[in-house]
Enzyme design. Structure first.
Site, mmCIF file in Angstrom:
data_model
loop_
_atom_site.group_PDB
_atom_site.id
_atom_site.type_symbol
_atom_site.label_atom_id
_atom_site.label_comp_id
_atom_site.label_asym_id
_atom_site.label_seq_id
_atom_site.Cartn_x
_atom_site.Cartn_y
_atom_site.Cartn_z
ATOM 1 N N GLY A 158 0.815 -1.209 0.000
ATOM 2 C CA GLY A 158 0.000 0.000 0.000
ATOM 3 C C GLY A 158 0.844 1.252 0.000
ATOM 4 O O GLY A 158 2.074 1.212 0.077
ATOM 5 N N GLN A 159 0.131 2.370 -0.092
ATOM 6 C CA GLN A 159 0.772 3.680 -0.131
ATOM 7 C C GLN A 159 0.087 4.569 0.890
ATOM 8 O O GLN A 159 -1.142 4.640 0.942
ATOM 9 C CB GLN A 159 0.631 4.304 -1.530
ATOM 10 C CG GLN A 159 1.238 5.680 -1.679
ATOM 11 C CD GLN A 159 2.756 5.629 -1.792
ATOM 12 O OE1 GLN A 159 3.301 4.713 -2.393
ATOM 13 N NE2 GLN A 159 3.425 6.618 -1.215
ATOM 14 N N GLY A 160 0.883 5.258 1.721
ATOM 15 C CA GLY A 160 0.335 6.167 2.717
ATOM 16 C C GLY A 160 0.901 7.558 2.553
ATOM 17 O O GLY A 160 1.693 7.833 1.640
ATOM 18 N N GLY A 161 0.483 8.442 3.455
ATOM 19 C CA GLY A 161 0.931 9.817 3.370
ATOM 20 C C GLY A 161 2.410 9.984 3.631
ATOM 21 O O GLY A 161 3.017 10.971 3.197
ATOM 22 N N GLY B 24 4.787 7.368 3.069
ATOM 23 C CA GLY B 24 5.644 6.445 2.340
ATOM 24 C C GLY B 24 4.900 5.217 1.869
ATOM 25 O O GLY B 24 3.677 5.114 1.990
ATOM 26 N N SER B 25 5.640 4.268 1.324
ATOM 27 C CA SER B 25 5.079 3.030 0.798
ATOM 28 C C SER B 25 5.331 1.875 1.757
ATOM 29 O O SER B 25 6.329 1.864 2.489
ATOM 30 C CB SER B 25 5.703 2.711 -0.564
ATOM 31 O OG SER B 25 5.479 3.767 -1.485
ATOM 32 N N ASP C 170 -5.005 10.445 14.055
ATOM 33 C CA ASP C 170 -5.289 10.058 12.668
ATOM 34 C C ASP C 170 -6.039 8.732 12.623
ATOM 35 O O ASP C 170 -5.709 7.834 11.844
ATOM 36 C CB ASP C 170 -3.998 9.976 11.848
ATOM 37 C CG ASP C 170 -4.249 10.123 10.354
ATOM 38 O OD1 ASP C 170 -5.332 10.605 9.962
ATOM 39 O OD2 ASP C 170 -3.361 9.766 9.561
#
Length: 376
Positions: free
Chosen positions: A77-80, A82-83, A196
């Site tokens: 996955g990809q987040g705010g 990094g990956s 978050d």
């Protein structure tokens, strides 16, 4: 015609988007700190790691990270920040490796993760196993969660690979997340505020037990204190508590996580985003407002997958608890300990909360709460 409630919501969202744009564009750290050289930042982070991370977490070299991820072959996955890649340790354990973005040069999110969950131990908090820090190359190694994030199970329409979860599982997930947040707020030597909470940051193991993850925006404060100061909003649009954006509403505290939790559980219940701009009727644009009206009038909310009275009771408990959690005034929200008790208690013991408003809290006292009972 858009209702005044929806208009207030749009106004607040617009403010949040503007503030978050400024934050992303210019950063939240002082200018002098931004001008630090990479060497100064590295020394700062190394000093931090000696204090927080070196004694309890294993440090991996970047070459070891490349090896355990097979040169970053399998992306999860990809987040705010990094990956995330799937990896495997020498002892055979599967892990999730978050490789942080080089653009986050101050190291704030890296240090937040290590400081917040590096010393936690709870069944509903993801376990941090180690880290890598080599200048601009930074990574965090977590336990692997086979079912991934909660997000793909609650927003999928007819996804055969990720079918909608049954109500017992959804209820247990909501309860597990509440217990995890209760631990962060009360069970640690230092109170940890997540800031978050959202479906994307809730991971599910092979048995769909939930674990809170992604502590890049977390704040630590002394256990006896609950009010904290913040220089700028942090969080994700749609889950940010109103007081984080507008300080006249209330003080920022652990109750801000409670609000985010409530918004997230409403999405679990509805199987949709709380804001639906594609809705045919304006009354259905904002799901919390829509579901509140249905419950208040004892109307069938039309939730999917309810096949018996047990499902109906679990769904209604989740709805009522969530509506208490998203009260505009933080003082009207329950603590996470109270949330756990409410979810585990009887439906008949729960009271109908006042209508939550996204504008400033009403000047007059809220209407007297009434006990909610299942209609036959």
């Amino acid at each position: 015609m858009i209702t005044s409630f929806a208009a207030a919501f749009v106004s607040v969202i617009g403010t949040v988007m503007a503030l978050l744009y400024v934050r992303r564009k210019f950063g939240s750290v002082p200018l002098l700190f931004c001008r630090r050289s990479h060497m100064e930042i590295s020394r700062h982070v190394e000093s931090f790691l000696r204090s927080y991370g070196s004694q309890i977490l294993r440090r991996y070299s970047y070459s070891e990270v490349r090896k355990m991820t097979n040169s970053f072959k399998s992306k999860l996955g990809q987040g705010g920040y990094g990956s995330v890649y799937k990896g495997k340790l020498l002892d055979g354990r599967h892990v999730a490796v978050k490789v942080l973005s080089k653009s986050k040069g101050d190291g704030e999110e890296f240090m937040n993760e290590v400081a917040s969950i590096g010393r936690t131990s709870h069944v509903n908090i993801v376990t941090l196993l180690g880290y890598c820090f080599e200048g601009q190359k930074r990574a965090l190694i977590y336990e692997f969660m086979p079912n991934g994030s909660l997000e793909k199970f609650i927003f999928a329409e007819e996804d055969l690979e990720h079918p909608k979860l049954d109500w017992e599982t959804q209820y247990q997930i909501a309860l597990g997340i509440a217990r995890g947040l209760e631990y962060l707020h009360r069970g640690c030597n230092t109170r940890i505020l997540h800031f978050d909470i959202k479906p994307h940051n809730i991971l599910l193991d092979e048995d769909f037990h939930p674990k809170v993850s992604d502590f890049g925006l977390a704040k630590l404060c002394p256990k006896k204190e609950s009010i904290i100061s913040m220089s700028d909003p942090r969080g994700t649009i749609g889950y940010i508590a109103p007081e984080v954006v507008c300080r006249t509403i209330g003080r920022v505290s652990h109750k801000s996580d409670v609000y985010s939790y409530g918004m997230m559980v409403l999405e679990i219940v509805g199987g949709r985003k709380n804001v639906n701009t594609g809705a045919d009727r304006s009354s259905e644009i904002y799901f919390p407002n829509w579901i509140y009206k249905r419950v208040q009038l004892f109307e069938d909310p039309g939730l999917r997958g309810i096949s018996n009275e047990e499902d109906k009771e679990k769904a209604m408990k989740m709805v009522l608890v969530s509506l208490w959690c998203i009260q505009t005034d933080p003082s009207n929200r329950p603590t996470m300990s109270q949330v756990v008790d409410m979810l585990q208690g009887s439906l008949e013991s729960l009271q109908m909360p006042p209508r939550p408003y996204l504008s400033s809290p009403p000047r007059s006292p809220p209407e007297s709460p009434t006990t909610y009972q299942l209609s036959s």
